[in-house]
Design an enzyme around this catalytic site. Structure first.
Site, PDB file in Angstrom:
ATOM      1  N   CYS A 169      -5.063   5.016   1.131  1.00  0.00           N
ATOM      2  CA  CYS A 169      -4.016   3.915   1.667  1.00  0.00           C
ATOM      3  C   CYS A 169      -4.874   2.626   1.891  1.00  0.00           C
ATOM      4  O   CYS A 169      -5.503   2.342   2.879  1.00  0.00           O
ATOM      5  CB  CYS A 169      -3.276   4.196   2.857  1.00  0.00           C
ATOM      6  SG  CYS A 169      -2.225   3.163   3.396  1.00  0.00           S
TER       7      CYS A 169
ATOM      8  N   CYS B  29      -3.237  -1.349  -3.972  1.00  0.00           N
ATOM      9  CA  CYS B  29      -2.260  -0.395  -3.191  1.00  0.00           C
ATOM     10  C   CYS B  29      -2.434   1.081  -4.103  1.00  0.00           C
ATOM     11  O   CYS B  29      -2.173   0.954  -5.354  1.00  0.00           O
ATOM     12  CB  CYS B  29      -0.877  -0.836  -3.282  1.00  0.00           C
ATOM     13  SG  CYS B  29       0.163   0.469  -2.698  1.00  0.00           S
TER      14      CYS B  29
HETATM   15  N1  DGL Z   1      -0.285   3.321  -0.884  1.00  0.00           N
HETATM   16  C1  DGL Z   1      -0.483   2.622   0.198  1.00  0.00           C
HETATM   17  C2  DGL Z   1      -1.590   1.496   0.259  1.00  0.00           C
HETATM   18  O1  DGL Z   1      -2.350   1.776  -0.868  1.00  0.00           O
HETATM   19  C3  DGL Z   1       0.737   2.554   1.142  1.00  0.00           C
HETATM   20  C4  DGL Z   1       1.806   1.310   0.629  1.00  0.00           C
HETATM   21  C5  DGL Z   1       2.875   1.457   1.469  1.00  0.00           C
HETATM   22  O2  DGL Z   1       3.375   2.511   1.848  1.00  0.00           O
HETATM   23  O3  DGL Z   1       3.468   0.128   1.703  1.00  0.00           O
HETATM   24  O4  DGL Z   1      -1.378   0.476   0.824  1.00  0.00           O
END
Ligand code: DGL
Length: 261
Positions: free
Chosen positions: A72, A181
């Protein structure tokens, strides 16, 4: 006994990291936690992210992991260093290894698509410019992408319209676009149909760094275990995981004993 590699994300996005790990290290045991009760992370405050990550990490360390991966970008941007300093387990984030590779590349100008929190913290720009401050980095917040990807029901036109909206905000002279992301590689094929810019998935650099740092399980033993957990929407997660990871997975619903923020 082999220790597992533990990963977490707000939702299905981190499965893009797990997929790449499985391809490269098929003999490891994996534990993946999606906090679908509190997705998206990208619109929360730093304090909220800190308390969420605290609960998740406390839950994951019970598995005695060999390493934890913040699959994340949002938590990696905001709280990784803090956890690296206080945990006895090695902990990896999504940003540093990619930023280092980009900083040492031929690029002069790149763009990053990311959540609000990552874009507002200029996490990629700061990490890249630590090594190379002549490289221009523009970070674009794309808050509609995670809800769109998590929904699984958007039709093609709706998806294209949202993606085009962010492509319009992206400088035409950028030489590469970092998918900042972990949800975004899920729409990478669609994105490639709409732009010719070179797309970079930071999971690739993370896995290169990881290959150098982690003691791996010997092959030929028992079948590796892949355990998937979520704090909500277990059925959606199971359907997506089966499709994306090409398997027949069970998804365990857990509670982190928390009040949703
Ligand atoms: N997939 C995550 C990231 O890479 C979180 C995205 C989210 O929940 O806003 O930031």
């Amino acid at each position: 006994m082999n220790k597992p590699i533990c990963l977490f994300d707000s939702g299905i996005g981190g499965l893009t990291v797990l997929k790449k790990l499985l391809e490269k290290f098929p003999d490891e045991d994996y534990i993946y936690l999606a906090d679908l009760a509190r997705v998206p992370f990208g619109d929360k405050t730093k304090e909220e992210i800190n308390s969420i990550v605290n609960e998740i990490v406390k839950w994951l360390v019970k598995f005695d992991p060999k390493t934890i991966i913040m699959a994340c970008n949002t938590s990696s941007a905001l709280v990784l260093t803090e956890y690296q300093n206080k945990l006895n387990v090695p902990i990896y984030g999504m940003i540093e290894s990619c930023a280092k590779e980009i900083a040492n590349s031929k690029y002069k100008r790149i763009s990053v698509w990311a959540t609000n929190l990552v874009a507002n913290s200029a996490a990629y720009k700061k990490a890249v410019q630590k090594t190379n401050n002549s490289l221009e980095v523009e970070e674009i917040a794309c808050p509609k992408l995670v809800p769109m990807i998590e929904d699984l029901n958007y039709d093609n036109d709706e998806k294209e319209n949202i993606i085009r909206e962010y492509l319009e905000k992206t400088s035409k002279d950028s030489e590469a676009l970092i998918l900042g992301c972990t949800h975004y590689p899920i729409i990478q094929d669609k994105l490639s149909e709409l732009t010719k810019v070179h797309l970079i998935d930071p999971a690739v650099s993370l896995i290169n760094e990881f290959s150098r740092g982690v003691v791996r399980n010997a092959s030929g033993g028992a079948k590796p275990q892949i355990s998937l957990y979520t704090t909500a929407q277990a059925d959606k997660m199971r359907r997506f995981a089966n499709l994306y990871l090409c398997g027949d997975f069970k998804v365990n619903l857990i509670s982190l004993n928390t009040v949703a923020v």
